[in-house]
Write an enzyme that holds these catalytic residues in place. Structure first.
Site, PDB file in Angstrom:
ATOM      1  N   TRP A 106      47.570 126.860 -12.111  1.00  0.00           N
ATOM      2  CA  TRP A 106      46.943 125.942 -11.332  1.00  0.00           C
ATOM      3  C   TRP A 106      47.790 125.239 -10.135  1.00  0.00           C
ATOM      4  O   TRP A 106      47.530 124.896  -9.132  1.00  0.00           O
ATOM      5  CB  TRP A 106      46.218 125.106 -12.023  1.00  0.00           C
ATOM      6  N   ASP A 174      46.925 116.490 -10.782  1.00  0.00           N
ATOM      7  CA  ASP A 174      45.871 117.257 -11.064  1.00  0.00           C
ATOM      8  C   ASP A 174      45.696 117.018 -12.618  1.00  0.00           C
ATOM      9  O   ASP A 174      46.533 117.583 -13.483  1.00  0.00           O
ATOM     10  CB  ASP A 174      46.085 118.730 -11.065  1.00  0.00           C
ATOM     11  N   LYS A 198      36.287 119.760 -19.004  1.00  0.00           N
ATOM     12  CA  LYS A 198      37.103 119.817 -20.113  1.00  0.00           C
ATOM     13  C   LYS A 198      36.943 118.378 -20.964  1.00  0.00           C
ATOM     14  O   LYS A 198      36.175 118.591 -21.889  1.00  0.00           O
ATOM     15  CB  LYS A 198      38.568 120.235 -19.841  1.00  0.00           C
TER      16      LYS A 198
END
Ligand code: PMP
Length: 363
Positions: A106, A174, A198
């Protein structure tokens, strides 16, 4: 019709397990939200009951994380992936550069988006050891526009134990896979973002927390929807927000508050991860943790078995025992157990017992 439900322990990495009280509340309120006689999905986003709900969601974010008043809380769409692009578009000025720390897939995707729009540079990386740790961060060039990090690496199972000091260069994180999993000092960041699916709720909403001076100095001339200024000015209502996802986020955060907030959930999270890493460390003839011990994630525990055939059997037998979602990300294989806030300790206990028995049979 009633369908018999099997007890499952949900270890998916995202979308992931949600707190049962948050789901039950949705069930109760589904046909009659806040006494309106309608579901929250059917209300105008400009109606008073919906506006009050979104304001409540924002207040919960602010209270739980202790967001200072010079920061905006935004509910956007496009996932964390859209933020990979919006960040450099808005904040990476021409003639200047931005730093990226590469700690996994990511982080690398965020970096690649940075390259599309400007001078993005790698500040540190752990790619040469398969992203098994959080690398040491060298001093930051004060001329940089920002430093981008990924606080928790969902695929590789590493997490920053402490955040780097970037002095006056805005730190951007992030936090998709560990937001609200522990207390953080928001004032150390220029911008924080997280896809909800999440620790916050279902997919469909992305939380962005951004300091006002960054919004003000953001690029102009962008497509309207891609500018942070648009969403700040319209208080996340420039266009129709993802109302139901924000409703669920409210339910999840209200549950989190009732647990005692972020200190309380961090204690629970540490207890869960300690139990699972304990099993992995105690049975090295069968299981091998991927992350170095000093970089281990409390949210995503990654491990391998001694060979792939055994790994495949492990995942299959686990599934038959109601332990769902243990296969590693499709890009790396192996196993991964995601232990987000909503995962009960009992699920970790069930997994650990299964792993111990599996090791006895296969060791
Ligand atoms: N960042 C991290 C750390 C992630 O784990 C993920 C997705 N699992 C993403 C970004 C991408 O998020 P989205 O699907 O919301 O774009």
């Amino acid at each position: 019709m009633t369908v018999q439900m099997q007890t499952v322990h949900n270890f998916y990495a995202g979308p992931a397990t949600l707190p049962k009280p948050a789901l039950e509340r949705a069930q109760q309120e589904l046909l009659n939200f806040a006494g309106t006689g309608m579901s929250v999905m059917e209300l105008s986003h400009r109606s008073k009951p919906y506006m009050a709900l979104q304001a409540e969601a924002e207040t919960l974010v602010r209270d739980l994380l202790g967001v200072p008043s010079d920061y905006h809380v935004l509910f956007l769409q496009g996932g964390a992936s859209l933020q990979f692009g919006m960040i450099p578009l808005n904040l990476l000025s021409h003639g200047r550069h931005a730093h990226y720390v590469l700690t996994g897939e990511w982080a690398s995707k965020a970096y690649k988006e940075g390259l599309l729009f400007g001078d993005a540079r790698t500040l540190a990386s752990s790619e040469d050891t398969q992203f098994d740790h959080i690398p040491a961060i060298p001093p930051v060039d004060p001329a940089a526009c920002y430093v981008h990090i990924t606080s928790n690496n969902t695929i590789f199972g590493t997490q920053y134990a402490a955040f780097p000091d970037t002095n006056d260069v805005p730190l951007i994180a992030d936090m998709s896979s560990d937001i609200m999993g522990r207390p953080i000092d928001v004032s150390r960041f220029g911008l924080i973002y997280a896809g909800a699916q999440k620790n916050l709720g279902p997919s469909g909403v992305t939380l962005v927390i951004v300091r006002d001076d960054l919004v003000q100095r953001g690029a102009s001339g962008l497509s309207t929807m891609l500018s942070y200024r648009t969403h700040v000015k319209a208080e996340s209502m420039f266009n129709t927000p993802p109302c139901f996802a924000i409703y669920m986020l409210r339910n999840v955060l209200d549950w989190l508050k009732s647990l005692g907030g972020l200190e309380a959930v961090e204690t629970l999270n540490h207890r869960k991860s300690a139990r699972l890493y304990g099993v992995i460390d105690a049975l090295p003839h069968v299981y091998r943790g991927h992350a170095r011990k000093d970089s281990r994630s409390h949210m995503n525990v990654t491990f391998r078995l001694i060979n792939e055939a055994l790994e495949a059997r492990f995942i299959k037998e686990a599934e038959a025992a109601g332990l769902i979602g243990l296969a590693g990300h499709r890009s790396v294989g192996g196993c991964r157990a995601s232990l987000y806030n909503a995962l009960p300790y009992d699920s970790v206990e069930a997994l650990c017992r299964f792993m111990e028995r599996f090791a006895e049979r296969n060791g």
